[in-house]
Scaffold this active site. Structure first.
Site, short mmCIF file in Angstrom:
data_model
loop_
_atom_site.label_atom_id
_atom_site.label_comp_id
_atom_site.label_asym_id
_atom_site.label_seq_id
_atom_site.Cartn_x
_atom_site.Cartn_y
_atom_site.Cartn_z
N LYS A 100 47.64 -79.72 -25.27
CA LYS A 100 47.01 -78.46 -25.70
C LYS A 100 46.58 -77.61 -24.51
O LYS A 100 46.68 -76.38 -24.55
CB LYS A 100 45.82 -78.78 -26.61
CG LYS A 100 46.24 -79.42 -27.92
CD LYS A 100 45.06 -79.96 -28.70
CE LYS A 100 45.52 -80.65 -29.98
NZ LYS A 100 44.41 -81.29 -30.71
N ASP A 156 46.97 -86.02 -25.97
CA ASP A 156 46.93 -84.94 -26.96
C ASP A 156 46.21 -83.73 -26.39
O ASP A 156 46.70 -82.60 -26.49
CB ASP A 156 46.24 -85.44 -28.23
CG ASP A 156 46.08 -84.34 -29.27
OD1 ASP A 156 47.03 -84.10 -30.02
OD2 ASP A 156 44.98 -83.73 -29.31
N LYS A 203 52.21 -79.27 -31.41
CA LYS A 203 51.74 -79.15 -30.01
C LYS A 203 52.62 -79.93 -29.05
O LYS A 203 52.87 -79.50 -27.93
CB LYS A 203 50.30 -79.61 -29.90
CG LYS A 203 50.10 -81.06 -30.31
CD LYS A 203 48.67 -81.47 -30.32
CE LYS A 203 48.53 -82.89 -30.89
NZ LYS A 203 48.94 -83.00 -32.29
N GLU A 241 50.11 -70.89 -33.55
CA GLU A 241 48.65 -70.89 -33.46
C GLU A 241 48.05 -72.23 -33.82
O GLU A 241 47.09 -72.70 -33.18
CB GLU A 241 48.09 -69.80 -34.38
CG GLU A 241 46.56 -69.70 -34.38
CD GLU A 241 46.01 -69.21 -33.06
OE1 GLU A 241 45.35 -70.01 -32.36
OE2 GLU A 241 46.25 -68.05 -32.71
N ILE A 286 40.94 -72.74 -35.34
CA ILE A 286 40.35 -71.77 -34.40
C ILE A 286 41.47 -70.85 -33.89
O ILE A 286 42.44 -71.34 -33.31
CB ILE A 286 39.68 -72.47 -33.21
CG1 ILE A 286 38.64 -73.48 -33.70
CG2 ILE A 286 39.05 -71.46 -32.28
CD1 ILE A 286 38.07 -74.35 -32.59
#
Length: 428
Positions: free
Chosen positions: A205, A201, A105, A129, A136
């Site tokens: 995302k 973090d 990420k 992904e 998820i």
């Protein structure tokens, strides 16, 4: 294709999960892929270290270029983490016309657009992904399942560490310090938890999600970020008394072409589906014009969930290779970024303060809010035993952010106010 060869960079927790899946479910995966899947090489730091999954030691290497420059390898799976080194490795892999899958990420939030351009130029796939919300499948949902819809807003609990900490503070009555220590003992938090607890973090995302949802090139610097280190057990208790749960959420919203992306501790009404997301789990709540409101919930990290996302990306790459369409799926931002100005942002706010417990104190508060044209929706007050101070918690009606913040600064200067803090409130 009869066979596809894979190079794996990194053999830690998630790498172990990937090898485990490719070994245990090989027959089923090959049936879905329509070809043989061969794990050619795995990059490790120490070839002699004991492993949690059986693997031929001849497949292990400490030389990354045995993988990146190997003409027999078709797909690279990057799981080493970090930014600079991973960036160099992935860039080299793409230039060597190898398809790439990553769970990184930090990398995708910082260099995603550049790497996607490189992938498309070399007709390679770049899937990521697992970089958001672990197991998820939210990225593919945004681009594929919701591709025909217009997404207006997303609210995400996308950091399991902070959600675990706040869950323990809320449900078990722990202090922030004790909840963090518990998260570290269980492996949910790093020894240095700064990236998680300060919201970085989650912000990375939200950058990735915003790219895909709105086709807008959001950067990390465009995200307003506030972590949970100032959230106390008392904040949570008084929010609960007014019918709310405090969660660290990322919110990304587009209105009239302007985007607002933020990560901050936010009060959610107890009836909101995200309020029930506990411990290390993640969830993303999506508002779209045709479908309406939908939520995607599950494990946000861990060996198994993250490995599932990675191997699912691998199957997508293999299908694209079979069809000869690698690189064609690459999705890049196409619009300019217009950040929404604060004077156009409206919200409810939760104010918690200590005031002097003396005649006239409360009227000074209400007079201020009335003068500033801010109406109050909910209010709770109780004296603090043994002290000449009262605890007051207020939830405003919807008001302008700039107006509220100006009023809050005036409130802190009132002679009856001992201390005060506020959080935003998400409407249900």
């Amino acid at each position: 294709m009869e066979k596809v060869s894979i190079g794996l960079l990194g053999f830690g927790t998630v790498g172990t999960g990937v090898v485990r899946l490719l070994t245990k479910d090989r027959e089923r995966l090959e049936e879905r892929a329509g070809c043989k899947i061969h794990l050619e090489k795995v990059l490790v730091r120490n070839k002699n270290r004991a492993r949690k999954v059986l693997i031929d030691n001849r497949k292990l290497t400490t030389d990354v270029y045995e993988i990146l420059d190997n003409p027999e390898i078709n797909v690279i799976i990057e799981l080493i983490g970090g930014v600079d080194q991973a960036y160099r490795y992935i860039l080299r892999a793409l230039k060597n016309k190898k398809n790439v899958i990553t769970a990184n990420k930090d990398l995708m939030a910082s260099y995603g657009e550049e790497l996607l351009l490189e992938a498309r130029a070399n007709q390679c796939d770049l899937y990521y992904e697992a970089s958001v919300a672990g197991g998820i499948p939210i990225l593919r949902t945004l681009t594929d399942s919701l591709g025909a819809d217009r997404i207006q807003k997303m609210i995400g609990i996308v950091n399991g560490t902070t959600n675990y900490i706040l869950s323990k503070m809320s449900g078990d009555g722990l202090s922030y310090e004790k909840a963090l220590a518990s998260a570290q003992r269980l492996g949910f938090a790093e020894a240095d938890p700064t990236s998680d607890v300060e919201g970085l973090d989650a912000a990375r995302k939200m950058v990735i999600l915003s790219h895909l949802a709105y086709s807008i090139p959001v950067k990390l610097d465009d995200v307003k970020i506030k972590g949970i280190t100032d959230v106390t057990r008392e904040d949570i208790v008084f929010a609960q008394k007014l019918g709310y749960t405090i969660k660290l959420v990322g919110i990304s919203e587009v209105n009239n072409g302007d985007i607002d992306v933020r990560v901050e501790p936010t009060l959610l009404p107890d009836g909101h589906p995200l309020a029930a997301v506990e411990n290390e789990n993640n969830a993303i709540y999506v508002y779209s014009s045709a479908l309406g409101e939908t939520m995607y919930y599950g494990a946000g990290a861990g060996e198994g969930p993250t490995a599932v996302s990675i191997v699912s990306d691998l199957l997508a790459v293999l299908q694209n290779m079979t069809l000869g369409v690698t690189g064609n799926h690459i999705f890049l931002p196409k619009k300019e970024l217009h950040a929404r100005k604060d004077n156009l942002v409206d919200s409810q706010f939760f104010v918690r303060m200590h005031i002097k417990d003396e005649p006239g104190s409360f009227s000074k508060l209400t007079d201020l809010f009335r003068e500033q044209n801010i109406s109050l929706g909910k209010l709770y007050q109780e004296p603090i035993p043994g002290r000449d101070i009262a605890e007051v918690a207020i939830v405003t009606h919807v008001t302008n952010k700039v107006l509220f913040e100006k009023s809050f600064e005036i409130l802190k200067q009132l002679d009856v106010v001992v201390n005060a803090k506020y959080f935003r409130v998400e409407r249900g």
